[in-house]
Design an enzyme around this catalytic site. Structure first.
Site, PDB file in Angstrom:
ATOM      1  N   ASP A   1      -2.555  10.565   2.918  1.00  0.00           N
ATOM      2  CA  ASP A   1      -4.039   9.893   3.605  1.00  0.00           C
ATOM      3  C   ASP A   1      -5.102  10.788   4.089  1.00  0.00           C
ATOM      4  OD1 ASP A   1      -6.678   8.334   4.351  1.00  0.00           O
ATOM      5  OD2 ASP A   1      -5.772   7.065   5.731  1.00  0.00           O
TER       6      ASP A   1
ATOM      7  N   ARG B   1      -7.564  -0.262   1.832  1.00  0.00           N
ATOM      8  CA  ARG B   1      -8.239  -1.866   0.832  1.00  0.00           C
ATOM      9  C   ARG B   1      -8.718  -1.947   0.141  1.00  0.00           C
ATOM     10  NH1 ARG B   1     -12.209  -1.651   5.601  1.00  0.00           N
ATOM     11  NH2 ARG B   1     -10.086  -0.965   6.333  1.00  0.00           N
TER      12      ARG B   1
ATOM     13  N   LYS C   1       0.878  -1.315  -0.064  1.00  0.00           N
ATOM     14  CA  LYS C   1       0.074   0.316   0.200  1.00  0.00           C
ATOM     15  C   LYS C   1       0.620   1.145  -0.228  1.00  0.00           C
ATOM     16  CE  LYS C   1      -3.593   2.657   3.301  1.00  0.00           C
ATOM     17  NZ  LYS C   1      -4.468   2.980   4.340  1.00  0.00           N
TER      18      LYS C   1
ATOM     19  N   ASP D   1       1.453   6.041   5.765  1.00  0.00           N
ATOM     20  CA  ASP D   1       0.474   5.885   5.531  1.00  0.00           C
ATOM     21  C   ASP D   1       1.429   4.870   3.289  1.00  0.00           C
ATOM     22  OD1 ASP D   1      -1.478   4.454   5.508  1.00  0.00           O
ATOM     23  OD2 ASP D   1      -2.955   5.515   4.106  1.00  0.00           O
TER      24      ASP D   1
ATOM     25  N   LYS E   1     -10.055  12.946   7.748  1.00  0.00           N
ATOM     26  CA  LYS E   1      -9.198  12.426   9.442  1.00  0.00           C
ATOM     27  C   LYS E   1      -9.462  13.931  10.468  1.00  0.00           C
ATOM     28  CE  LYS E   1      -6.469   8.892   8.053  1.00  0.00           C
ATOM     29  NZ  LYS E   1      -6.926   7.729   8.821  1.00  0.00           N
TER      30      LYS E   1
ATOM     31  N   GLU F   1      -9.476   3.340   2.877  1.00  0.00           N
ATOM     32  CA  GLU F   1      -9.024   3.568   1.061  1.00  0.00           C
ATOM     33  C   GLU F   1      -7.581   2.221   0.594  1.00  0.00           C
ATOM     34  OE1 GLU F   1      -7.588   5.132   3.709  1.00  0.00           O
ATOM     35  OE2 GLU F   1      -5.333   5.080   2.723  1.00  0.00           O
TER      36      GLU F   1
ATOM     37  N   ASP G   1     -12.103   7.157   3.627  1.00  0.00           N
ATOM     38  CA  ASP G   1     -10.952   6.813   4.306  1.00  0.00           C
ATOM     39  C   ASP G   1     -10.723   5.225   4.895  1.00  0.00           C
ATOM     40  OD1 ASP G   1      -9.550   7.599   6.186  1.00  0.00           O
ATOM     41  OD2 ASP G   1      -9.782   7.765   7.996  1.00  0.00           O
TER      42      ASP G   1
END
Ligand code: BES
Ligand code: MN
Ligand code: ZN
Length: 504
Positions: free
Chosen positions: A274, A355, A269, A292, A281, A353, A351
């Site tokens: 993010d 996956r 990933k 991230d 967030k 995201e 959020d």
């Protein structure tokens, strides 16, 4: 890339530099060099040890400045512990402790004397690796220097001469260890870099610039990702002014029987930042989301390490690079997108995201490479930190043998994993009325429902797959003997060990 300190292996009796770290066994067991220094100084070593209640316990140390009778200016005595009980990882930690001692003063070059007769070349190489890992500091943006010429992040030591019994053999053993350290450095550099400097294209450019013989790097641009039908990954990127990229790294190092074997695949990933997107967030701590892309950083570092040490394996690394931003073009909660697999996803929280990115990459590597093994790494959920803290990464898998191999590699390297459950009851939690699935589960078991989501993109149940949730370990995971930096490079050593032990 951040420069690694230079390591040289020299014979035990080579002349000492003026700053010396001397490794001694339990109960102040002195070897040839220690014995010589002890004699020349009229018993200063044992005298100091006694006064400081120093026993030679692992990583305990005392410092002698301008020791009488000796040519040298500074002597640090560092405990090895009981050599019979000292495992590989302890040698690394000892190397880290040695670097910390060595770099404390201004000396450019330091002698590190491994005077223990039982130390093997492999152990000395591990010690060297530990020193190099500990030496890492991310200082490229610090422009003001302190008075000793350093810019505030450590000493000015740039070289360590390791005095040991079999220097040539140690240097050979160190070739692979140095390659792994180089991979860890790359991973840490990528995680530490702020997102303004490291967007998807900059990340891809860095990988394309690696130029390691035999490591093929291929960048897939946004147009290509669209062609491939990666609607899930692209839904994450669409709110950002910066286009998505994916990078495929291929190392075909398998020789003989290993040459025709299907590859093992690593998937990372790489959310360069993010914000959460429209499901944004909170402000506090959001800066951490520059990390991230820790999974992608690990995959990159690992592929570099495997290629540099010419691993006898066919390995593929792929990273999905996107930025999750809120904007007029961003994905909205409730939007339904089509993944490359054909399965549709209702995005209830923008959020969740990571996956989405992994779903398309997992599908892609299976279609293109038919791997025998897939391991994905992602800073996927806050929930894994609630469950495990920062000591273990969460491990989810469809294959018990792989679980065992990863758990063992974790113990051996100190990059530990904890086996978490999967199952149909959890899987049900991500069923959606409006699409094939939704991208969040209920209130509980957030790390597990995220893993269930990923498993829906493993085509063939027979393909061994593991998912590592590294949200707690890839960044800000506590400073230790081997790392003092925010980005840890977690997973490079773990997976290198896994490959070396079971897949070469
Ligand atoms: N990148 C975060 C997870 C994360 C949080 C990593 C803190 C490192 C530190 C991930 O994209 C995320 O936001 N996950 C959500 C999922 C939720 C919306 C289902 C989370 O964990 O809160
Ligand atoms: Mn998120
Ligand atoms: Zn994320």
């Amino acid at each position: 890339m951040t420069q690694r300190p230079e390591i040289r292996f020299v014979p035990l009796a080579s002349p000492l530099h003026s700053s010396v770290v001397l490794v001694v066994g339990k109960d102040m067991a002195l070897g040839e060099i220690g014995g010589r220094l002890e004699k020349q100084s009229g018993g200063a070593l044992k005298g100091a040890a006694e006064a400081a209640a120093f026993t030679g316990k692992a990583r305990q140390s005392i410092e002698l400045l301008a020791p009488k009778g000796l040519e040298i200016k500074r002597l640090v005595i560092l405990g090895l512990g009981d050599p019979a009980e000292t495992r590989d990882h302890d040698w690394q930690r000892l190397g880290g402790a040695a670097w910390a001692q060595a770099a404390q003063r201004r000396a450019e070059v330091v002698s590190l004397v491994v005077d223990a007769p039982s130390a093997t070349p492999d152990q000395v190489a591990k010690l060297a690796e530990g020193a190099v890992l500990r030496a890492y500091a991310f200082r490229k943006y610090r422009t003001r220097k302190t008075e000793d010429g350093d810019n505030g992040n450590g000493g000015s030591t740039s070289r360590v001469d390791i005095h040991c019994a079999e220097p040539d053999a140690a240097a050979v053993a160190y070739e692979a260890r140095g390659a792994v350290a180089e991979g860890v450095y790359l991973a840490r550099d990528l995680v530490n870099e702020p997102a303004n400097a490291l967007g998807p294209t900059e990340f891809a450019d860095r990988l394309a610039a690696l130029a390691v013989p035999g490591l093929e790097v291929e960048v897939l641009d946004a147009a290509r990702l669209r062609e491939l039908g990666m609607g899930a990954l692209l839904a994450v990127a669409q709110g950002s002014a910066r286009e998505a990229r994916a990078v495929v790294m291929q190392w075909h190092g398998g020789k003989g029987r290993a040459k025709s074997r299907p590859p093992i695949c690593f998937v990372g990933k790489g959310v360069v930042f993010d914000t959460g997107g429209i499901s944004m967030k909170p402000a506090a701590g959001m800066e951490d989301m520059k990390g991230d892309m820790g999974g992608a950083a690990c995959v990159s570092g690992l592929m570099l390490a495997l290629a540099r040490r010419k691993a006898n394996v066919n390995a593929i690394g792929i990273v999905g690079l996107v930025e999750n931003m809120p904007s007029g073009t961003a994905t909205r909660p409730g939007d339904i997108v089509k993944s490359m697999s054909g399965q549709t996803i209702e995005i209830l929280n923008t959020d969740a995201e990571g996956r989405l990115v992994l779903a398309d990459l997992l599908w892609y590597v299976q279609e293109r490479f038919k791997p025998r093994l897939i391991i994905d790494l992602a800073t996927l959920t806050g929930a894994i930190m609630v469950a495990l803290g920062k000591e273990h990464a969460g491990l989810f898998s469809n294959n018990d043998r792989l679980v065992k191999e990863l758990a063992e590699a974790g113990e051996a390297t100190g990059e530990r994993v904890w086996h978490m459950p999967l199952g149909p009851a959890y899987d049900k939690l991500i069923d959606s009325k409006n699409a094939d699935m939704k991208n969040i589960g209920g209130r509980f078991g957030g790390a597990i429902t995220a893993a269930q989501f990923l498993q829906r993109f493993i085509k063939d149940k027979a393909t061994a797959w593991a998912h590592l949730d590294v949200a707690g370990t890839a960044m800000d995971s506590g400073r230790d003997e081997l790392n003092q930096s925010w980005g840890s490079g977690w997973g490079v050593r773990l997976l290198d060990q896994l490959v070396a032990k079971h897949y070469e």
